[in-house]
Design an enzyme around this catalytic site. Structure first.
Site, short mmCIF file in Angstrom:
data_model
loop_
_atom_site.label_atom_id
_atom_site.label_comp_id
_atom_site.label_asym_id
_atom_site.label_seq_id
_atom_site.Cartn_x
_atom_site.Cartn_y
_atom_site.Cartn_z
N GLY A 155 1.04 -0.96 -0.15
CA GLY A 155 -0.05 0.01 0.08
C GLY A 155 0.84 1.27 -0.16
N TYR A 156 0.46 2.32 -0.10
CA TYR A 156 1.01 3.59 -0.11
C TYR A 156 0.60 4.68 0.76
CZ TYR A 156 3.05 1.94 -4.47
OH TYR A 156 3.67 1.24 -5.46
N LEU A 157 1.36 5.26 1.66
CA LEU A 157 1.22 6.23 2.54
C LEU A 157 1.04 7.40 1.89
CD1 LEU A 157 3.68 4.87 5.23
CD2 LEU A 157 1.23 4.76 5.47
#
Length: 156
Positions: free
Chosen positions: A29-31
């Site tokens: 996932g991407y912060l």
């Protein structure tokens, strides 16, 4: 400063699977997914990683990359606060000549998409192209994992 140089291609067939020397499941996932700095967390096999990538070069083949291993527990906690749209895929490592292609077969909302990347020491380094390698998509942002979570393959 660490520099990642890679070229990306579509994959025409599953023939790469019989040539794979390694495969592992990846959940990521991407912060942050802004082009100037993507911050990714991923579980790759049994390990966790945090990766920061800078904006790509004009060709899209190279960009700054920093990566460190972090615990799987920390990765799972960070995945809970990521932007919507987790990427789920299996990565196959396939040797071709002096290089290793990383072939990603996607699942979920990106089911049906398979892409291959090869890391190079320079943007113009020559490499062998296997028969299963398709159209080059280096620099096409829609194939970036950070974009696949926003606009998945099923919506194209």
């Amino acid at each position: 400063m660490a520099q990642e140089i890679e070229r990306k291609f579509l994959v025409k067939s599953d023939a790469f699977k019989s040539e794979a020397v390694k495969e592992m499941r990846i959940t990521q996932g991407y912060l942050s997914s802004v082009p100037e700095r993507t911050v990714r967390v991923r579980i790759k096999g049994e390990k966790g990683f945090m990766t920061i990538k800078g904006i790509g070069s004009e060709s899209g083949a190279s960009r700054y990359e920093w990566e460190r291993e972090i615990s799987v527990e920390d990765t799972n906690e960070l995945l809970k606060i990521c932007e919507p749209g987790v990427i789920d895929k299996t990565r196959f490592n396939v040797k071709s000549g002096e290089h290793t292609f990383e072939v990603d077969e996607f699942y979920g909302e990106n089911e049906g998409l398979t892409v291959a990347e090869v890391e190079l020491s320079s943007e113009d380094e020559a490499f062998d192209k296997p028969e299963w390698l398709g159209e080059e998509v280096t620099g096409d942002v829609k194939y970036y994992n950070s974009m696949l979570m926003k606009n998945p393959y099923k919506n194209w």
